[in-house]
Design an enzyme around this catalytic site. Structure first.
Site, PDB file in Angstrom:
ATOM      1  CE  LYS A 111      43.842  16.014  34.462  1.00  0.00           C
ATOM      2  NZ  LYS A 111      44.590  14.826  35.158  1.00  0.00           N
ATOM      3  CB  SER A 192      48.030  15.913  35.740  1.00  0.00           C
ATOM      4  OG  SER A 192      46.601  15.613  35.937  1.00  0.00           O
ATOM      5  CB  SER A 216      46.237  13.195  38.845  1.00  0.00           C
ATOM      6  OG  SER A 216      48.231  13.779  37.930  1.00  0.00           O
TER       7      SER A 216
END
Length: 539
Positions: A111, A192, A216
């Site tokens: 990420k 996210s 997330s």
């Protein structure tokens, strides 16, 4: 709550698909490695029929075909320019490395809030952090490299991990555009860790790293039909990860199956002097693959938290089907079980996050030299100065609220933190487990993915009660949770979530693996343009 310039036109382009590009992708056969497991890839590499260079080359080609053209998933924000050189080095050393582990030579996506001390940027999706790379690897990246994993690239995310505005579109960032759900492209991937989930689901990488403050990892994993593990807070180092809250943040694995998620967790778990919260991690970190028991459901006492049901009928249907599978495999199901104080967590949690974010982001920015921003106040000013790129659809009211908070010694903060931890942990999850002598708690993850709406924002950030979601108690308490694919609704994946006591990852993995082996719910995405529509690429 984890919730290069890209202009308005770029975002619009991200939501469209050209027929010519789609035709190119659909006529290109998928590489055989796209959906292979870690064990299958290692078998081939040990046999000499595949090496890390070939694997990396095929995945980079697939990223080009599916992510940058064709369906234009926008899941990968940047590929590693050194990937093939690193793969070559790993291949050359493979024969002489007798202690190589399961991740040796396996490409991993990170990420884009995870620092890498290389040529790639770490931006949390913001143009404000795009000035210079991070000075060193995050703690978990050091562990991945030491295990021989290959860092393939960075994934797109909800900018600032969905902690900038309550009207955001999950999976959108100024740097990366709008990530799309590979099952149905006009649906949202959730955030996210949107890019990590969509990339793994689409076969762009074998595994990926996500991060979670509240939902997330669990939400995008569920809505993209993969496995996600949110570890116990302090099991995995947060050093070198763009923060929201040291009270809740943790990184974790995202994979297409439980075995791969367990293998990844085994590598990244452990103590790190750069993160004091991990002081006890080495006492609990282990080889989680030891807990992959196909009969792991037998005798397990699992409580169904119906407080999280009733929001979405497809999620409820899949939950009931999953309970039937568990019972058939010998699980003892207690239904329903009540987790106390769920309705009381929201207010103290938000207070904690706002205070933590101001403190933690300022501390993180102090580690990043060569950037034009050094404080949260600088970020707010940057966004205003670049509003057409950074705020085309939604603002930064959470940033502004956080900036108004005082130090962590404020009474409002210390009381909110103590209340949130007490109600979610000892008086919440722990109380529910103890009352019925349970091994774990079970709930629907989320319903099927909602439509992407950049103008009005999405259902997750706004807290739409019709969507569901069971991430909050484990997230606030800092306890582990795990989502597993469990079914489908109109071509969209639906998952279940398991959560339990602190350091109970082995138990959750055992239950999840036992369920997975008998439910067999995973299916490759079809890249449909809309519900009931046509595929725009081959699986």
């Amino acid at each position: 709550m984890n919730r290069s310039a890209v202009h308005l036109a770029a975002l619009a382009t991200a939501l469209l698909v050209t027929s010519a590009a789609a035709t190119d992708a659909s006529t290109s056969p998928p590489p055989e490695v796209a959906y292979a497991s870690i064990a299958q890839l290692q078998q081939r590499m040990d046999a000499g029929t595949l090496d890390s260079q070939q694997l990396t080359t095929q995945l980079l080609k697939r990223i080009d075909q599916l992510d940058r053209s064709g369906p234009t998933l926008r899941a990968v924000i940047e590929t590693n320019p050194d990937a093939l050189a690193l793969a070559r080095q790993l291949d050359e050393a493979r024969a002489s490395d007798s202690k190589r582990g399961r991740l040796y030579g396996i490409p991993v996506l990170l990420k884009d809030n995870v620092d890498t001390g290389d040529h790639m940027l770490t931006t949390a999706g913001s143009l404000g952090l795009a000035g210079a790379p991070a000075p060193r690897d995050a703690g978990l990246v050091e562990r991945l490299r030491n295990a021989g994993a290959l860092i393939l690239g960075k994934t797109n995310l909800s900018e600032w991990a969905n902690f900038r505005s309550s009207h955001a579109s999950s999976g959108w960032s100024a740097r990366g555009g709008q990530t799309r759900n590979p099952y149905v492209l006009d649906r949202n991937p959730c955030g996210s860790s949107a890019g990590s989930a969509a990339a793994v689901a689409a076969g762009l990488a074998t595994v990926a790293i996500g991060s979670e403050t509240d939902g997330s990892i669990i939400c995008p994993a569920s809505m993209n039909g993969i496995v996600g593990i949110k570890p116990t807070l302090g099991l995995v180092s947060r050093a070198g990860i763009v923060p929201i809250s040291h009270s809740q943040d943790t990184a974790g694995p995202m994979a297409r199956n439980v075995a791969d998620a367990a293998a990844l967790l085994s590598v990244i778990a452990g103590s790190d002097p750069r993160d004091p919260a991990t002081a006890e991690a080495d006492r609990h970190a282990t080889d989680y693959s030891r807990f992959l028991d196909p009969n792991g459901l037998k005798g397990k006492r699992i409580g169904v938290v119906r407080q999280f049901a009733g929001a979405e009928p497809n999620a409820d249907r899949v939950l009931d089907q999953s309970i039937a599978v568990m019972k058939a495999q010998g699980a003892i199901i207690i239904d329903p079980v009540t987790v106390p104080h769920l309705a009381e967590l929201g207010a103290p949690q938000m207070t904690v996050l706002l205070y933590d974010f101001k403190h933690d982001i300022n501390a993180y920015l102090a580690t990043r030299q060569g950037l034009g921003v050094k404080t949260l106040a600088d970020l707010i000013a940057f966004n205003r100065a670049h509003a057409s790129e950074e705020m085309p659809w939604f603002g930064q009211e959470l940033f502004e609220q956080a900036e108004q908070k005082g130090p962590l010694s404020d009474k409002a903060y210390t009381e909110a933190l103590a209340k949130a931890k007490r109600l979610s942990g000892p008086q919440g999850i722990d109380a529910a487990l103890k009352a019925q002598h349970l091994d774990a708690l079970l709930a629907p993850s989320w319903g099927p993915a909602f439509m992407t709406d950049p103008l009005l924002g999405d259902h997750i950030v706004s807290g739409d009660p019709t969507v569901g979601g069971a991430s909050q108690p484990a997230a606030v308490a800092g306890y582990p949770s795990m989502t597993v694919p469990a079914g489908f609704a109109h071509g969209l994946p639906v998952g279940i979530v398991l959560f339990g006591a602190k350091w109970s990852e082995p138990t959750l993995i055992t239950i999840a693996y036992g369920f997975e082996q008998h439910a067999r719910a995973w299916q490759a995405p079809q890249f449909l343009d809309t519900i009931g529509g046509k595929p725009l690429a081959s699986p």
